[in-house]
Design an enzyme around this catalytic site. Structure first.
Site, PDB file in Angstrom:
ATOM      1  N   ASN A  16      42.696  34.147  43.151  1.00 16.30           N
ATOM      2  CA  ASN A  16      41.790  35.334  43.669  1.00 16.30           C
ATOM      3  C   ASN A  16      40.755  34.743  44.734  1.00 16.30           C
ATOM      4  O   ASN A  16      39.812  34.134  44.653  1.00 16.30           O
ATOM      5  CB  ASN A  16      40.925  35.958  42.525  1.00 16.30           C
ATOM      6  CG  ASN A  16      39.997  36.905  43.074  1.00 16.30           C
ATOM      7  OD1 ASN A  16      40.212  37.596  44.195  1.00 16.30           O
ATOM      8  ND2 ASN A  16      39.189  37.557  42.310  1.00 16.30           N
ATOM      9  N   TRP A  17      41.412  34.818  45.827  1.00 17.51           N
ATOM     10  CA  TRP A  17      40.485  34.308  47.179  1.00 17.51           C
ATOM     11  C   TRP A  17      39.356  35.305  47.277  1.00 17.51           C
ATOM     12  O   TRP A  17      38.413  34.717  48.072  1.00 17.51           O
ATOM     13  CB  TRP A  17      41.543  34.359  48.208  1.00 17.51           C
ATOM     14  CG  TRP A  17      42.458  33.559  48.420  1.00 17.51           C
ATOM     15  CD1 TRP A  17      43.206  32.627  47.561  1.00 17.51           C
ATOM     16  CD2 TRP A  17      43.497  33.430  49.722  1.00 17.51           C
ATOM     17  NE1 TRP A  17      44.235  32.303  47.998  1.00 17.51           N
ATOM     18  CE2 TRP A  17      44.376  32.481  49.368  1.00 17.51           C
ATOM     19  CE3 TRP A  17      43.310  34.036  50.875  1.00 17.51           C
ATOM     20  CZ2 TRP A  17      45.542  32.080  50.281  1.00 17.51           C
ATOM     21  CZ3 TRP A  17      44.423  33.718  51.714  1.00 17.51           C
ATOM     22  CH2 TRP A  17      45.473  32.682  51.310  1.00 17.51           C
ATOM     23  N   LYS A  18      39.288  36.286  46.740  1.00 18.58           N
ATOM     24  CA  LYS A  18      37.888  37.133  47.010  1.00 18.58           C
ATOM     25  C   LYS A  18      37.839  37.529  48.520  1.00 18.58           C
ATOM     26  O   LYS A  18      39.060  37.790  49.364  1.00 18.58           O
ATOM     27  CB  LYS A  18      36.651  36.628  46.509  1.00 18.58           C
ATOM     28  CG  LYS A  18      36.799  36.293  44.990  1.00 18.58           C
ATOM     29  CD  LYS A  18      35.525  35.839  44.317  1.00 18.58           C
ATOM     30  CE  LYS A  18      35.917  35.616  42.911  1.00 18.58           C
ATOM     31  NZ  LYS A  18      34.762  35.701  42.127  1.00 18.58           N
ATOM     32  N   HIS A 105      38.405  44.039  38.338  1.00 19.25           N
ATOM     33  CA  HIS A 105      37.429  42.686  38.410  1.00 19.25           C
ATOM     34  C   HIS A 105      35.966  43.105  38.230  1.00 19.25           C
ATOM     35  O   HIS A 105      35.534  44.068  38.776  1.00 19.25           O
ATOM     36  CB  HIS A 105      37.629  41.952  39.904  1.00 19.25           C
ATOM     37  CG  HIS A 105      37.274  40.920  39.698  1.00 19.25           C
ATOM     38  ND1 HIS A 105      35.882  40.363  39.989  1.00 19.25           N
ATOM     39  CD2 HIS A 105      37.692  39.493  39.919  1.00 19.25           C
ATOM     40  CE1 HIS A 105      35.645  38.994  39.827  1.00 19.25           C
ATOM     41  NE2 HIS A 105      36.850  38.605  39.627  1.00 19.25           N
ATOM     42  N   GLU A 107      33.437  42.286  39.698  1.00 18.15           N
ATOM     43  CA  GLU A 107      32.652  42.529  40.951  1.00 18.15           C
ATOM     44  C   GLU A 107      32.812  43.754  41.419  1.00 18.15           C
ATOM     45  O   GLU A 107      31.874  44.565  41.866  1.00 18.15           O
ATOM     46  CB  GLU A 107      33.163  41.421  41.985  1.00 18.15           C
ATOM     47  CG  GLU A 107      32.555  39.954  41.701  1.00 18.15           C
ATOM     48  CD  GLU A 107      33.389  38.786  42.283  1.00 18.15           C
ATOM     49  OE1 GLU A 107      34.269  39.181  42.853  1.00 18.15           O
ATOM     50  OE2 GLU A 107      33.178  37.763  41.488  1.00 18.15           O
ATOM     51  N   GLU A 177      37.907  37.646  31.665  1.00 12.91           N
ATOM     52  CA  GLU A 177      37.007  36.923  32.194  1.00 12.91           C
ATOM     53  C   GLU A 177      35.572  37.206  31.939  1.00 12.91           C
ATOM     54  O   GLU A 177      35.096  38.133  32.368  1.00 12.91           O
ATOM     55  CB  GLU A 177      37.096  37.504  33.949  1.00 12.91           C
ATOM     56  CG  GLU A 177      38.458  37.144  34.237  1.00 12.91           C
ATOM     57  CD  GLU A 177      38.405  36.902  35.870  1.00 12.91           C
ATOM     58  OE1 GLU A 177      38.734  35.760  36.350  1.00 12.91           O
ATOM     59  OE2 GLU A 177      38.007  37.797  36.698  1.00 12.91           O
ATOM     60  N   GLY A 183      32.245  32.329  38.770  1.00 10.11           N
ATOM     61  CA  GLY A 183      31.482  31.708  39.898  1.00 10.11           C
ATOM     62  C   GLY A 183      30.310  31.214  39.400  1.00 10.11           C
ATOM     63  O   GLY A 183      29.550  31.001  40.456  1.00 10.11           O
ATOM     64  N   SER A 223      35.329  30.124  36.345  1.00  7.96           N
ATOM     65  CA  SER A 223      35.067  28.743  36.453  1.00  7.96           C
ATOM     66  C   SER A 223      36.370  27.644  35.939  1.00  7.96           C
ATOM     67  O   SER A 223      35.829  26.826  35.598  1.00  7.96           O
ATOM     68  CB  SER A 223      33.637  28.251  35.916  1.00  7.96           C
ATOM     69  OG  SER A 223      32.665  29.088  36.790  1.00  7.96           O
ATOM     70  N   GLY A 244      39.266  31.751  40.757  1.00  7.35           N
ATOM     71  CA  GLY A 244      38.558  32.135  41.919  1.00  7.35           C
ATOM     72  C   GLY A 244      38.264  31.061  42.830  1.00  7.35           C
ATOM     73  O   GLY A 244      39.193  30.557  43.686  1.00  7.35           O
ATOM     74  N   GLY A 245      37.169  30.374  42.690  1.00  8.18           N
ATOM     75  CA  GLY A 245      36.743  29.261  43.591  1.00  8.18           C
ATOM     76  C   GLY A 245      37.620  28.195  43.735  1.00  8.18           C
ATOM     77  O   GLY A 245      37.959  27.545  44.942  1.00  8.18           O
TER      78      GLY A 245
HETATM   79  C1  PEP Z   1      37.448  35.197  39.600  1.00 14.02           C
HETATM   80  O1  PEP Z   1      36.695  35.780  40.074  1.00 14.02           O
HETATM   81  O2  PEP Z   1      38.196  35.906  39.026  1.00 14.02           O
HETATM   82  C2  PEP Z   1      37.126  34.044  38.959  1.00 14.02           C
HETATM   83  C3  PEP Z   1      37.671  33.646  37.948  1.00 14.02           C
HETATM   84  O3  PEP Z   1      36.154  33.100  39.740  1.00 14.02           O
HETATM   85  P1  PEP Z   1      35.888  31.547  39.518  1.00 14.02           P
HETATM   86  O4  PEP Z   1      37.176  30.937  39.108  1.00 14.02           O
HETATM   87  O5  PEP Z   1      35.338  31.393  40.757  1.00 14.02           O
HETATM   88  O6  PEP Z   1      34.880  31.725  38.519  1.00 14.02           O
END
Ligand code: PEP
Length: 262
Positions: A16-18, A105, A107, A177, A183, A223, A244-245
């Site tokens: 997920n590049w966001k 999500h 967010e 999640e 994040g 994470s 994500g990251g």
């Molecule tokens: C996400 O936003 O779906 C996610 C898992 O982010 P991160 O891996 O950066 O925690």
């Protein structure tokens, strides 16, 4: 006691590049991931790249018809068309050959106040347009510390997904999640992830039966990176990850993909 069989399930790692990466950097990332996945990742692992909308117009051409790389969007509107300036519908996404759509999500729930009712409509739109929803669920830190966090996440599934027919529900991918892990650099332990995933699978079995529960892919997100993925993915009820990251760097992301046992 129901015995769930991990081998029956599709294994997925979705990035997920966001709202990151402009065109040049994103294009390089796609090309690197495509080549590395081809050379290094077991073909039974489905890799999904969920990118900002403008990429969806050209990204697939860069996939070189690799069967185990799919294109994902990060959201869609709950209505199929109409006067909703700035929004993108499921039929539009499908017409650009999108395969997966992240729905709900945390967010989106937090910053855009998306409700369970809206998410339910979005999931239906995605399914009606022959794409796969990746439905996100998860509890806040406060809920984890002071509440019935398992009951809370089960309710998220009940409210948004359990009105679906068994056939439609079987097509959904679920991503657990925990909000406190997204994040933040704090990941759920393998025990915490397995506890929730097993509880959700049991919840699905109670509603849809063991056969369907056995087939549903449950991803962990929060994470997750190349260092901790092997331990998380070794849990019997964890069928992959939403990343994500760590999906923004090709080497790191492909190493996460390689951590998934098949
Ligand atoms: C996400 O936003 O779906 C996610 C898992 O982010 P991160 O891996 O950066 O925690």
């Amino acid at each position: 006691m129901i015995n769930f069989l991990p081998s029956m399930r599709k294994k997925i790692v979705a990035g997920n590049w966001k709202m990151n990466l402009t065109r040049e950097a994103g294009t390089i990332l796609i090309s690197e991931v495509v080549n590395m996945v081809h050379d290094e990742v077991n073909s039974h692992v489905q890799v999904v790249l969920c990118m900002p909308f403008p990429y969806l117009g050209f990204a697939k051409k860069l996939f070189q018809s690799r069967a185990n790389i799919a294109m994902g969007a990060q959201n869609c509107h709950e209505k199929p068309l109409g006067a909703y300036t700035g929004e993108v519908s499921a039929p539009i996404l499908r017409s650009f050959d999108v395969d997966y759509v992240i729905i709900g999500h945390s967010e989106r729930r937090q910053y855009f106040k998306e409700s369970d009712e809206q998410l339910s409509e979005k999931v239906q739109q995605v399914l009606a347009n022959h794409m796969t929803p990746i439905f996100c669920c998860g509890e806040s830190l406060d809920m984890r510390q002071n509440g019935d966090y398992i009951g809370f996440v089960k309710q998220q599934l009940t409210k948004v997904l359990f009105h679906l027919s068994a056939e439609d529900f079987s097509k959904v991918v679920i991503a657990y999640e925990p909000i406190w892990a997204i994040g933040t650099g704090i990941t759920a332990s393998a025990e915490q992830a397995q506890e929730m995933h097993a509880a959700l699978r049991g919840h699905i079995a109670a509603h849809y039966g063991a056969t369907i529960a056995n087939r549903i892919t449950l991803l962990y997100g929060g994470s997750c990176n190349a260092k901790n993925a092997s331990e998380l993915f070794a849990c019997p009820d964890v069928d992959g990850g939403l990343i994500g990251g760590a999906s923004l760097k090709s080497r790191e992301f492909v190493n996460v993909c390689k951590s998934l046992p098949v």
